[in-house]
Design an enzyme around this catalytic site. Structure first.
Site, short mmCIF file in Angstrom:
data_model
loop_
_atom_site.label_atom_id
_atom_site.label_comp_id
_atom_site.label_asym_id
_atom_site.label_seq_id
_atom_site.Cartn_x
_atom_site.Cartn_y
_atom_site.Cartn_z
N LYS A 1 0.86 -1.17 0.00
CA LYS A 1 0.00 0.00 0.00
C LYS A 1 0.91 1.24 0.00
O LYS A 1 1.47 1.60 1.02
CB LYS A 1 -0.91 -0.02 1.23
N GLU B 1 9.01 1.41 11.47
CA GLU B 1 10.07 2.42 11.41
C GLU B 1 9.35 3.76 11.41
O GLU B 1 8.72 4.15 10.43
CB GLU B 1 10.92 2.24 10.15
N CYS C 1 13.15 10.90 7.80
CA CYS C 1 12.87 10.63 9.21
C CYS C 1 14.11 10.77 10.08
O CYS C 1 14.00 11.00 11.29
CB CYS C 1 12.27 9.24 9.37
N GLU D 1 8.67 16.12 15.48
CA GLU D 1 9.21 15.89 14.15
C GLU D 1 8.51 16.82 13.18
O GLU D 1 7.29 16.76 13.00
CB GLU D 1 8.99 14.44 13.72
#
Length: 503
Positions: free
Chosen positions: A194, A270, A304, A401
């Site tokens: 996906k 992750e 990330c 973040e």
């Protein structure tokens, strides 16, 4: 600083933009419409224009994809094929990627705003290297002979876990597709992928190349669509044996809940990061400034592991600030097809507005804006490289973040202080250390709680080097032989032995 895209002014590069042929779901070796017939637009973030209409998959489409993957696993040739044969086909897949580097790079640039030359020179070549690495591992998956305490002999088998669901993010669509597919293919699994709704085109093209390479029907299936529908259906599906997800911590929690509420499938995650870069007094300031900028601004900060917290020791702090500002002002933001461009647009309006909101938070909370902080260009989702100083550890720009071109600069005095501050985060994905002192490098790298530590370098991913998080950055590894563990399960076999002189 260059402005945003202003049309097809680089004709020799724009000629390489492919015709968009693959816009449907890829199920059991064919491109098909969604069951509902619905589509959604994929947008060029550099121009805000619609590139193509993509089939919008939902639960019914995931069911069909899982059915194809289950048939291919339970009765197909892929899991039963010798590992060396799987490796041959995977190498052919890698060859096709190498032959279509410019087409894949153009799709990534169009769909995500990634810099075209970086894609052709680094990102897409790395994709085929990753595939070749795991092609070489496909015939080296071995169990162990066990030394048992009584008159029995035992051994272990490493078997493919089954049908896996792979939910991938938008920041590296080709890279993330292969990062998860390659070890799963090597292990003998079949899969339902996906992709992120913001970046379907490269993944669909890779599915096409996989078919051309000879990967059997049903082994790789791609369901494009949205996370709350197609992604949720993957996570909840009773016939998927494992899910691997890369994305936000918030969605990672939802996937764990879905796994627990369905068939207790295994999960690897992750997730987010707030990675620190620690720069010590003994370094070359000019080189350290280059590394800090690259760590923070590469891929427009949409990585990330980007170095959004930069800690600088007080002895070089003032000099480094001057260098950073000078270099940031020359950073070229603009059309990602322009060879001079270093930074393209943020991926979409939502991410663009999110980054700008964090910049506003930084100003309101009292951080000092040194450079940038504004949108740029007359169209597209472009943001200037942004550097704050006088940032405290409790500010949002130091805790959350951001996933954009925003650096938070902080001064420190001692090694003990910076270790404590670097670890004062819920995340633990990566960290960087810049020093010429081996004792500092050894001490600090042992002390930082993160899955990968780069010393005097950054963003140095490699197929052979495992990457994965500590704390709320998730668990499970990508890259390296450790990545295979997610797609294998261990079976122990024990039989009695009679009158053997050896146990």
């Amino acid at each position: 600083m260059a402005e945003g895209s202003n049309g097809n002014i680089y004709s020799e590069i724009y000629k390489k933009i492919p015709n968009i042929k693959f816009t449907k779901l890829f199920i059991n070796g064919d491109f098909v419409d969604s069951v509902s017939g619905k589509t959604f637009d994929t947008i060029n973030p550099g121009t805000k224009e619609v590139i193509a209409k993509i089939a919008e998959g939902d639960k019914e489409d995931v069911d069909l994809a899982v059915k194809a993957a289950r048939e291919a696993f339970d009765h197909g040739s892929w899991p039963r094929m010798p590992g060396c044969e799987r490796g041959k086909i995977m190498n052919k897949f890698a060859n096709l990627i190498d032959e279509n580097i410019e087409e894949l790079a153009a799709l990534e640039t169009l769909d995500v705003g990634k810099v075209f030359t970086f894609e052709t020179d680094i990102d897409i070549p790395d994709v085929s290297k990753e595939l070749r690495y795991f092609a070489g591992a496909a015939d080296k998956i071995h169990g162990r002979t066990l030394k048992l305490s009584r008159q029995f002999q035992g051994y272990t088998l490493l078997e493919p876990i089954g049908v896996v669901g792979l939910i991938i993010p938008w920041n590296f669509p080709s890279g993330m597709f292969i990062l998860k597919c390659a070890p799963a293919l090597a292990a003998g699994c079949t899969m339902v992928v996906k992709p992120a709704e913001q970046a379907p085109l490269p993944v669909l093209y890779l599915a096409h190349l996989a078919k051309l390479a000879g990967i059997p029907n049903g082994v790789i299936n791609v369901v494009t669509g949205f996370g709350h529908t197609a992604g949720s259906a993957v996570a909840l599906h009773m016939d998927i044996n494992s899910v691997s997800f890369t994305g936000s911590t918030e969605v990672g929690r939802l996937i764990m809940h879905a796994a627990a509420n369905s068939n207790l499938k295994t999960v690897s995650l992750e997730l987010g990061g707030k990675s620190p870069l620690l720069i010590f007094n003994d370094v070359n300031v000019d080189e350290a400034a280059d590394l800090a900028l690259f760590g923070s601004l590469a891929n427009k900060g949409e990585i990330c592991v980007c170095t959004s917290r930069v800690f600088v020791q007080e002895g070089i702090y003032d000099e480094l600030v001057i260098k950073l500002v000078e270099k940031a002002k020359t950073w070229v933001v603009g059309d990602p097809f322009d060879p001079k461009t270093q930074q393209g647009p943020q991926v979409d309006k939502k991410q663009y507005e999110r980054v700008l909101s964090y910049i506003d938070h930084g100003k309101r909370e009292g951080a000092s804006l040194l450079v940038g902080g504004r949108p740029c260009g007359d169209k597209g989702y472009y943001i200037e490289p942004t550097i704050f100083e006088n940032v405290t550890d409790d500010m949002l720009i130091a805790k959350d973040e951001i996933f954009g071109p925003v650096m938070a600069l902080m001064k420190f005095k001692t090694i003990e202080e910076v270790i404590t501050r670097a670890n004062a985060t819920t995340y633990g994905l990566a960290a960087g250390i810049v020093t010429n002192d081996l004792n500092i490098a050894n001490r600090v790298s042992r002390s930082i709680k993160a899955g990968v530590i780069w010393i005097n370098c950054y963003h140095n991913f490699d197929s052979g080097c495992p990457v994965g998080g500590y704390k709320m950055s998730g668990f499970g590894k990508d890259h390296g032989v450790e990545a295979l563990e997610k797609y294998l399960q261990t079976k122990a076999v024990v039989t009695p032995i009679y009158d053997s002189p050896w146990l």
